[in-house]
Enzyme design. Structure first.
Site, PDB file in Angstrom:
ATOM      1  N   HIS A  97      -6.028 -22.570  26.848  1.00 47.99           N
ATOM      2  CA  HIS A  97      -7.103 -23.520  26.345  1.00 47.99           C
ATOM      3  C   HIS A  97      -7.215 -24.930  26.436  1.00 47.99           C
ATOM      4  O   HIS A  97      -6.756 -25.456  26.108  1.00 47.99           O
ATOM      5  CB  HIS A  97      -7.984 -22.681  25.146  1.00 47.99           C
ATOM      6  CG  HIS A  97      -7.743 -22.942  23.823  1.00 47.99           C
ATOM      7  ND1 HIS A  97      -6.631 -22.758  23.219  1.00 47.99           N
ATOM      8  CD2 HIS A  97      -8.598 -23.811  23.040  1.00 47.99           C
ATOM      9  CE1 HIS A  97      -6.688 -23.819  22.194  1.00 47.99           C
ATOM     10  NE2 HIS A  97      -7.345 -24.266  22.409  1.00 47.99           N
ATOM     11  N   HIS A 133      -3.838 -26.637  26.219  1.00 43.33           N
ATOM     12  CA  HIS A 133      -2.770 -26.560  24.735  1.00 43.33           C
ATOM     13  C   HIS A 133      -3.170 -25.025  24.426  1.00 43.33           C
ATOM     14  O   HIS A 133      -3.545 -24.284  24.418  1.00 43.33           O
ATOM     15  CB  HIS A 133      -3.469 -27.563  23.793  1.00 43.33           C
ATOM     16  CG  HIS A 133      -4.440 -27.296  23.450  1.00 43.33           C
ATOM     17  ND1 HIS A 133      -5.716 -27.782  23.671  1.00 43.33           N
ATOM     18  CD2 HIS A 133      -4.589 -27.188  21.761  1.00 43.33           C
ATOM     19  CE1 HIS A 133      -6.456 -27.507  22.970  1.00 43.33           C
ATOM     20  NE2 HIS A 133      -6.112 -27.275  21.894  1.00 43.33           N
TER      21      HIS A 133
HETATM   22  C1  SIN Z   1      -6.529 -26.233  18.267  1.00 45.26           C
HETATM   23  O1  SIN Z   1      -6.011 -25.124  19.080  1.00 45.26           O
HETATM   24  O2  SIN Z   1      -6.858 -27.140  18.754  1.00 45.26           O
HETATM   25  C2  SIN Z   1      -4.828 -25.395  17.532  1.00 45.26           C
HETATM   26  C3  SIN Z   1      -4.097 -26.277  17.568  1.00 45.26           C
HETATM   27  C4  SIN Z   1      -2.506 -25.714  17.234  1.00 45.26           C
HETATM   28  O3  SIN Z   1      -2.469 -25.558  15.970  1.00 45.26           O
HETATM   29  O4  SIN Z   1      -1.715 -26.395  17.146  1.00 45.26           O
END
Ligand code: SIN
Length: 282
Positions: free
Chosen positions: A99, A257
């Site tokens: 996302h 990410h």
């Molecule tokens: C997020 O999607 O902001 C969390 C990313 C993570 O905890 O690695």
């Protein structure tokens, strides 16, 4: 100006920044150089940062106004810092799918920074993908097809009362909430021009994109899947391994990410700040 080095990650996105103390080296020259590096690399990774909540807020404010997250629990006393937490007895993590943060907003977030407070002994990595690099590696013919398209985004299916995690009764109590506030819908060009680097970036993501303007779902879904499979190719990605004190600062206009959920039985606690952005243009 402090002497710091920026080394590309060696993957398809991101760079490591060494020789900088984010609690103290916040001159305008340093933050200007970091802003350009962010535009160039999409994500900046820092190690061994001793940042208090006030220190992380001060660092974030160098890049813009802080967004107070509508849906995440926040760190006690610091509404600007969203808590990204998974306890040993919880199975659902936050952000466990590809996302981009806040694409459902009409002026979507510029960037987010995650500071590792507690990490599991193994696992709990975050994967990043470059939506700019992914645009560059499309064929000219496909790039032409994308011209002029707009994509639709929403927060409702992810954070609203009908969200899957709510319906399935997943163990998110105390971590995600305020479902009634999930009323955001937006439309953005499917390919944007990145406000810092001027690069083209594919601005759709499996988390929040719900369709293409003027297209039926039957048309949009397979088309978006082609783009999603392309962006997630290993050559556009990098997998970051955390340790306490690590900080990743990513540009939401240039990246996706994915928080890898492979550490059941262990605790992982991160402090996230998101920085407001601007309306996006083709
Ligand atoms: C997020 O999607 O902001 C969390 C990313 C993570 O905890 O690695």
């Amino acid at each position: 100006m402090s002497n710091f080095e920026i080394q590309p990650s060696g993957g398809g996105v991101g760079a490591f920044v060494d020789g900088i103390d984010l609690a103290n080296d916040l001159s305008d020259n340093v933050t200007g150089a970091l802003r350009s590096a962010l535009g160039e690399h999409g994500v900046l990774f820092f190690r061994d940062q001793k940042l208090t909540p006030e220190g992380q807020i001060a660092f974030a404010e160098k890049f813009g106004e802080i967004n107070v997250n509508r849906f995440f629990a926040h760190v006690d006393g610091y509404p600007q810092i969203a808590q990204v937490l998974k306890e040993p007895d919880q199975t659902k993590n936050i952000g466990g799918g590809w996302h981009t943060d806040h694409t459902y907003d009409t002026a979507p977030a510029m960037g987010s920074m995650l500071h590792a407070i507690e990490t599991p002994p193994h696992g709990g990595d975050t994967m990043y993908a470059s939506t700019c690099r992914a645009y560059e590696t499309l064929s000219d013919g496909f790039k032409k097809t994308l011209e002029g398209l707009n994509a639709l985004h929403s927060s409702r299916h992810v954070f609203g009362p009908q969200a899957r995690y709510v319906r399935k009764g997943e163990d998110t109590a105390g971590r995600l909430g305020n479902n009634e506030a999930a009323t955001q819908d937006s439309t953005h060009p499917l390919v944007i021009t990145h406000p810092i680097s001027g690069k083209k970036s594919i601005y759709v993501n499996p988390g929040f994109t719900i369709g293409i303007e003027g297209w039926s779902d039957a048309e949009a879904e397979p088309f978006l899947k082609i783009l999603y499979d392309h962006i997630a190719k290993p050559e556009h990605t990098y997998r970051f391994q955390w340790a306490p004190g690590s900080l990743a600062f990513w540009d939401n206009r240039a990246t996706w990410h994915y928080a890898v959920n492979d550490y059941h039985g262990e605790r992982r606690l991160m402090h996230r700040i998101t920085i407001e952005g601007e309306a996006l243009a083709a």
